[in-house]
Design a protein around this motif. Structure first.
Motif, PDB file in Angstrom:
ATOM      1  N   SER B 135       0.859  -1.182   0.000  1.00 52.17           N
ATOM      2  CA  SER B 135       0.000   0.000   0.000  1.00 52.17           C
ATOM      3  C   SER B 135       0.900   1.239   0.000  1.00 52.17           C
ATOM      4  CB  SER B 135      -0.875  -0.002   1.243  1.00 52.17           C
ATOM      5  OG  SER B 135      -0.068   0.233   2.378  1.00 52.17           O
ATOM      6  N   LYS B 136       0.282   2.409  -0.235  1.00 46.24           N
ATOM      7  CA  LYS B 136       1.077   3.633  -0.311  1.00 46.24           C
ATOM      8  C   LYS B 136       1.837   3.867   1.003  1.00 46.24           C
ATOM      9  CE  LYS B 136       0.844   8.504  -1.291  1.00 46.24           C
ATOM     10  NZ  LYS B 136       0.020   9.683  -1.435  1.00 46.24           N
ATOM     11  N   GLY B 137       1.112   3.668   2.113  1.00 48.77           N
ATOM     12  CA  GLY B 137       1.719   3.897   3.424  1.00 48.77           C
ATOM     13  C   GLY B 137       2.888   2.956   3.678  1.00 48.77           C
ATOM     14  N   MET B 138       2.670   1.677   3.298  1.00 54.05           N
ATOM     15  CA  MET B 138       3.740   0.691   3.509  1.00 54.05           C
ATOM     16  C   MET B 138       4.944   1.048   2.653  1.00 54.05           C
ATOM     17  SD  MET B 138       1.991  -2.990   3.371  1.00 54.05           S
ATOM     18  CE  MET B 138       0.534  -3.399   4.279  1.00 54.05           C
ATOM     19  N   GLY B 139       4.667   1.423   1.410  1.00 47.70           N
ATOM     20  CA  GLY B 139       5.748   1.797   0.492  1.00 47.70           C
ATOM     21  C   GLY B 139       6.552   2.952   1.062  1.00 47.70           C
ATOM     22  N   GLN B 140       5.839   3.914   1.639  1.00 50.54           N
ATOM     23  CA  GLN B 140       6.513   5.089   2.187  1.00 50.54           C
ATOM     24  C   GLN B 140       7.381   4.702   3.384  1.00 50.54           C
ATOM     25  OE1 GLN B 140       3.988   8.354   1.665  1.00 50.54           O
ATOM     26  NE2 GLN B 140       4.983   9.606   3.226  1.00 50.54           N
ATOM     27  N   LYS B 141       6.829   3.765   4.174  1.00 52.39           N
ATOM     28  CA  LYS B 141       7.611   3.301   5.332  1.00 52.39           C
ATOM     29  C   LYS B 141       8.883   2.612   4.857  1.00 52.39           C
ATOM     30  CE  LYS B 141       4.331   1.554   8.355  1.00 52.39           C
ATOM     31  NZ  LYS B 141       3.904   0.580   9.362  1.00 52.39           N
ATOM     32  N   VAL B 142       8.728   1.783   3.808  1.00 59.21           N
ATOM     33  CA  VAL B 142       9.901   1.086   3.269  1.00 59.21           C
ATOM     34  C   VAL B 142      10.943   2.113   2.822  1.00 59.21           C
ATOM     35  CG1 VAL B 142      10.730  -0.345   1.339  1.00 59.21           C
ATOM     36  CG2 VAL B 142       8.678  -1.005   2.592  1.00 59.21           C
ATOM     37  N   GLN B 143      10.460   3.193   2.223  1.00 64.40           N
ATOM     38  CA  GLN B 143      11.411   4.189   1.740  1.00 64.40           C
ATOM     39  C   GLN B 143      12.111   4.905   2.903  1.00 64.40           C
ATOM     40  OE1 GLN B 143       9.872   6.873  -1.181  1.00 64.40           O
ATOM     41  NE2 GLN B 143      11.930   7.369  -1.894  1.00 64.40           N
ATOM     42  N   VAL B 144      11.359   5.162   3.956  1.00 57.90           N
ATOM     43  CA  VAL B 144      11.988   5.791   5.129  1.00 57.90           C
ATOM     44  C   VAL B 144      13.049   4.843   5.694  1.00 57.90           C
ATOM     45  CG1 VAL B 144      11.621   6.669   7.461  1.00 57.90           C
ATOM     46  CG2 VAL B 144       9.918   7.089   5.706  1.00 57.90           C
ATOM     47  N   LEU B 145      12.683   3.568   5.786  1.00 58.88           N
ATOM     48  CA  LEU B 145      13.628   2.594   6.346  1.00 58.88           C
ATOM     49  C   LEU B 145      14.872   2.504   5.450  1.00 58.88           C
ATOM     50  CD1 LEU B 145      11.200  -0.211   7.563  1.00 58.88           C
ATOM     51  CD2 LEU B 145      12.122   1.718   8.835  1.00 58.88           C
ATOM     52  N   ALA B 146      14.643   2.612   4.131  1.00 53.94           N
ATOM     53  CA  ALA B 146      15.791   2.582   3.207  1.00 53.94           C
ATOM     54  C   ALA B 146      16.718   3.769   3.464  1.00 53.94           C
ATOM     55  CB  ALA B 146      15.303   2.597   1.764  1.00 53.94           C
ATOM     56  N   SER B 147      16.117   4.899   3.869  1.00 52.60           N
ATOM     57  CA  SER B 147      16.953   6.088   4.065  1.00 52.60           C
ATOM     58  C   SER B 147      17.731   6.046   5.391  1.00 52.60           C
ATOM     59  CB  SER B 147      16.096   7.354   3.991  1.00 52.60           C
ATOM     60  OG  SER B 147      15.248   7.415   5.113  1.00 52.60           O
ATOM     61  N   ILE B 148      17.310   5.169   6.312  1.00 55.03           N
ATOM     62  CA  ILE B 148      18.033   5.111   7.591  1.00 55.03           C
ATOM     63  C   ILE B 148      18.717   3.759   7.827  1.00 55.03           C
ATOM     64  CG2 ILE B 148      16.608   6.854   8.732  1.00 55.03           C
ATOM     65  CD1 ILE B 148      15.149   4.499  10.147  1.00 55.03           C
ATOM     66  N   ALA B 149      18.688   2.908   6.781  1.00 53.63           N
ATOM     67  CA  ALA B 149      19.235   1.547   6.939  1.00 53.63           C
ATOM     68  C   ALA B 149      20.697   1.572   7.380  1.00 53.63           C
ATOM     69  CB  ALA B 149      19.092   0.781   5.637  1.00 53.63           C
ATOM     70  N   HIS B 150      21.451   2.548   6.889  1.00 52.75           N
ATOM     71  CA  HIS B 150      22.893   2.572   7.178  1.00 52.75           C
ATOM     72  C   HIS B 150      23.194   3.332   8.463  1.00 52.75           C
ATOM     73  CE1 HIS B 150      21.747   6.140   4.995  1.00 52.75           C
ATOM     74  NE2 HIS B 150      22.894   6.720   5.263  1.00 52.75           N
ATOM     75  N   ASP B 151      22.154   3.580   9.277  1.00 55.75           N
ATOM     76  CA  ASP B 151      22.278   4.245  10.571  1.00 55.75           C
ATOM     77  C   ASP B 151      23.036   5.572  10.446  1.00 55.75           C
ATOM     78  OD1 ASP B 151      21.856   4.611  13.219  1.00 55.75           O
ATOM     79  OD2 ASP B 151      23.528   3.360  13.892  1.00 55.75           O
ATOM     80  N   PRO B 152      22.476   6.502   9.658  1.00 52.38           N
ATOM     81  CA  PRO B 152      23.195   7.758   9.409  1.00 52.38           C
ATOM     82  C   PRO B 152      23.211   8.669  10.629  1.00 52.38           C
ATOM     83  CG  PRO B 152      21.020   7.827   8.426  1.00 52.38           C
ATOM     84  CD  PRO B 152      21.174   6.458   8.981  1.00 52.38           C
TER      85      PRO B 152
END
Lengths: 507, 308
Positions: B135-152
């Motif tokens: 869903s759109k919300g899930m997709g957005q969450k995945v994208q947020v997680l992608a942006s913090i995956a490397h623990d910036p």
């Protein structure tokens, strides 16, 4: 570089996972197999035995046609029996007539059947060979239905046969269908105005009609030869005379000047590689365009650009998709080489040793080993790919949708079509003025030089066009990089030409 | 390391004659949540793109994590853009892992981290689903997680709440708070003031490319006078005489707005109402909201920008 490598790896893996990729990989060999095997298969299996009636009101020409059909059938059976004989040894007495060595004493897998000797020995039982099933005849005459036997008017006969053609009446055969009726009218012969009536529901199937026309024509000519006092046998012998011509290549060593299949291969193989190059550039460039447009329209590009530079992104994409192209090429060339080896191992043995097909695989392999074909292909593929892919990539970066991209694609496709149209002409005069001129246009260099490479083009052309191509490709990629960097984040309408020029100037 | 994770000095971005960002200076201290507020078209996304090194400023300088360009320290930065999208055919975990590897993580570590994040934020069951199936919300969450995956160390979120339902907005707030708890610095842009109010330690408000305010949320609230809203059938004019009252306006329907002087206590007004007496039907002494501050700061400008 690490990021470019990661982008390339993702491009490669994601494209390799698509159905389209595997379809592309399998389609080429499948088309090769189909193009070769399907017509043969259809010729052998798909055409059923066609039943026809033959009514001869002259009492003279029917036997001529029947004789021709019998001859054709005997030849068909003889060929089938010869093929059967090549497949393996048989018990006496059949095997006695299979020669297992050729004139030079070299053993074959199978052998050549001495058909005439076997026919004489076996008499009417010549087809009774263990394991042999005679092929069904393609044309078979059936008797005229009894209620029509007394009709003396050819036109009336044709009309009365209609129910059998239409399927309301059936013949006493397996499928019951009447394929054709050949009616030779009374008074038919050389100089008569009458014509043989060929009644047939499928006028596209001309095998029987052609046979009748050819054989009766021969018969007319023979009778005419006799009438004017010529011996038809002498005329046939004279007709069979051929003027022998041998093609010789002065550039080859003494004693080996004769032009054979390997020479023809050397002349035409580059064309095959040009087709491969064209298809590969076209296929992978489409992938590239789709990939950039996906990233742009899905707005992934912005995240990517926060992790990689536009240069790394562009390089990664080009490398990843090039790898897809290389795998595709390798699979296609591999399938060809595989087919050649298969031919060598399994099929060649059953061919007559002097058949050109028997040496084809070895000739193909020798050609690939001993010429510059493969290294040239690698170089021109790399250059051609980078040149066109760079432009495709830039078009992708300029557009938000595939529809928009198609407007830009039109002119580029026209440019890409030119080498295809030129393909048949260049091998005929590979070092002529047209080929030389086109070689120096970098957009066409990969295609034209690839086509010329086995024809010993002047070193000046090879080195000069190669350097020009490499320089031009580098220049195009540099320009594409500049435009790509500016265009990739742009939304809305594609830029105007003035803007593009400004981007190229780096402003 | 300098205490400022990000510093902009006199940054300007011109598109032909249009000034998208105009002489912008700001400083984001380490470990805080920094709100980047402004109306549509204020120049927030352009500024973020310049911070990330995607765009070059026409003039001025930017320092990110002590480096002159974000490209040099990109592995220490996480970024969620305003317009969100994912590779449709890739699986949720592989998208997160891919962006993790682009930020310098090893393949195995990135994969492990992707599954760990998906589990932590309730997407475990969708880890192997293709993103086109989310869903759109899930997709957005995945994208947020992608942006913090490397623990910036420094995370930039451009409009992270847009398009999310209230439940997912809550999850997003939780992610932002988690980052702060672990000492990360977050800069997020929004034009929804409630989120900024709840999350931000400091804010910058920009309009037409210029910074109108840069400071704490408390300081922002103090930008506009504190008001008391009261309802009465009596005449409240005697309140004007109070030293804490700067002005008194009739709002209509027996309602009045009392503007207080800076540093004064609303209790003084309440006390005066009882003493005067002004008989009250209601008395509301709420602090000014960030929304009020925002409207006051960018008010007419925002309206112009949104119809530009």
């Amino acid at each position: 570089m690490r990021c470019a490598w990661l982008v390339a790896w993702r491009e490669f893996v994601e494209n390799v996972k698509t159905k389209g990729f595997w379809l592309g990989i399998c389609l080429f060999p499948a088309i090769l197999v189909f193009a070769g095997a399907v017509p043969l298969f259809l010729a052998r299996k798909a055409v059923p035995t066609r039943h026809f009636v033959l009514v001869d009101f002259t009492g003279r020409y029917g036997s001529v046609i029947r004789g021709e059909l019998a001859l054709q059938r005997a030849e068909e059976l003889g060929n089938a029996l010869k093929t059967h004989a090549r497949r393996g040894p048989y018990s006496e007495p059949f095997s006695y007539y299979i020669r297992t060595t050729d004139a030079k004493g070299v053993a074959w897998h199978g052998g050549e059947l001495d058909l005439a000797a076997w026919k004489t020995a076996a008499g009417t039982n010549w087809l009774r060979v263990p394991g042999f099933t005679p092929p069904r005849p393609s044309l078979l005459e059936v008797s005229l239905p009894t209620e029509l036997a007394r009709i003396a008017d050819p036109a009336e006969l044709g009309r009365r046969l209609r129910p059998w053609f239409g399927g309301e009446r059936t013949l006493p055969t397996a499928d019951g269908k009447l394929f054709a009726a050949v009616v030779i009218p009374p008074g038919y012969g050389p100089g008569s105005t009458n014509a043989v009536e060929f009644w047939c529901g499928n006028q596209a199937d001309t095998e029987l009609r052609d046979l009748v026309q050819r054989r009766l024509g021969e018969e007319f000519r023979r009778s005419e030869y006799r009438r004017v006092g010529l011996d038809p046998a002498v005329v046939a012998r004279i007709d069979a005379l051929r003027a022998p011509v041998v093609a010789l290549d002065p550039s080859k060593a003494t004693g080996e000047e004769r032009v054979g299949l390997p020479d023809l291969l050397r002349q035409w193989a580059p064309s095959f590689f040009v087709y491969l190059l064209w298809v590969a550039i076209f296929a992978v460039s489409q992938m590239l365009l789709n990939s950039v447009i996906e990233e742009k329209s899905n707005r992934i590009i912005e995240v990517l650009l926060s992790s990689v530079t536009p240069g790394e992104l562009m390089m990664g994409k080009l490398a990843g998709i090039a790898a897809v192209g290389v795998v595709m090429m390798a699979a296609w060339i591999g399938s060809l080489v595989g087919a050649a080896f298969f031919q060598t191992a399994h099929v060649a043995g059953s061919l007559a040793p002097d058949s050109p097909m028997a040496t084809l695989p070895a000739d193909v392999l020798a050609l690939v080993h001993t010429t510059w074909l493969l290294p040239a292909f690698a170089f021109y593929f790399a250059m051609g790919f980078l040149l066109y892919a760079g432009v495709f990539l830039t078009i992708g970066s300029l557009c938000n949708t595939l529809k928009e991209a198609q407007n830009f694609m039109g002119p580029l496709m026209l440019v890409l079509m030119v080498p295809l149209f030129l393909m048949p002409f260049i091998p005929r005069d590979p070092n002529g003025p047209i080929a030389t001129f086109l070689s120096w246009i970098p957009w066409y260099t990969p295609f034209v030089m690839m086509n010329r490479i086995t024809a010993h083009p002047p070193a000046r052309d090879v080195v000069g066009t190669g350097l020009l191509l490499a320089g031009f490709t580098a220049l195009v990629l540099w320009g594409c990089g500049r435009v790509f960097r500016m265009a990739i984040l742009r939304t809305g309408q594609p830029p105007r030409l003035v803007e593009l020029l400004r981007w190229l100037r780096g402003r | 390391m300098s205490s400022a994770v990000l510093e902009l000095r006199g940054v300007t971005k011109l598109y032909d004659d249009f000034r998208a960002v105009d002489d912008l200076s700001l400083s984001v201290p380490a470990g805080c949540i920094y709100g980047f507020l402004g109306p549509n078209g204020a120049g927030k996304t352009t500024t973020i793109r310049m911070i990330l090194g995607i765009l070059k400023p026409t003039s001025g300088s930017i320092s990110v994590l002590g480096a002159p360009s974000a490209m040099g320290v990109r592995a220490r930065i996480g970024y969620l853009p305003e317009e969100k999208g994912l590779y449709k055919k890739m699986r949720a975990w592989s998208v997160i892992a891919y962006f993790g590897t682009l930020k310098g993580m090893g393949r195995a570590a990135a994969k492990r981290r992707a599954f760990e994040l998906l589990e932590r934020y309730g997407l475990k069951d969708f880890a192997t689903a293709r993103t086109e199936a989310l869903s759109k919300g899930m997709g957005q969450k995945v994208q947020v997680l992608a942006s913090i995956a490397h623990d910036p160390e420094f995370v930039i979120l451009d409009e992270p709440f847009s398009g999310l339902d209230p439940v997912n907005q809550g999850v997003m707030e939780e992610i932002v708070m988690d980052l702060r708890r672990r000492g990360r610095t977050v800069l997020f842009s929004t034009h929804v003031m409630q989120h900024a109010e709840r999350l931000c330690d400091r804010i910058v408000v920009i309009a037409k490319g210029r910074a109108l305010f840069d400071g704490t949320v408390g300081a922002a609230r103090r930008l506009i006078p504190r008001r008391v809203r009261l309802a009465t059938a009596d005449d409240p004019s005697p309140l004007r005489a109070l030293p804490s009252v700067a002005a008194l306006h009739a709002v209509g329907g027996g309602q009045w707005e009392v503007e207080l002087r800076e540093g004064t206590d609303p209790q003084a007004v309440l006390r005066a109402c009882f003493e005067t007496p002004v008989r009250l039907r209601s008395f509301d002494a709420a602090e000014p909201s960030l929304h009020d501050v925002f409207v006051k700061l960018v008010g007419s400008g925002a309206r112009e920008a949104s119809f530009r």
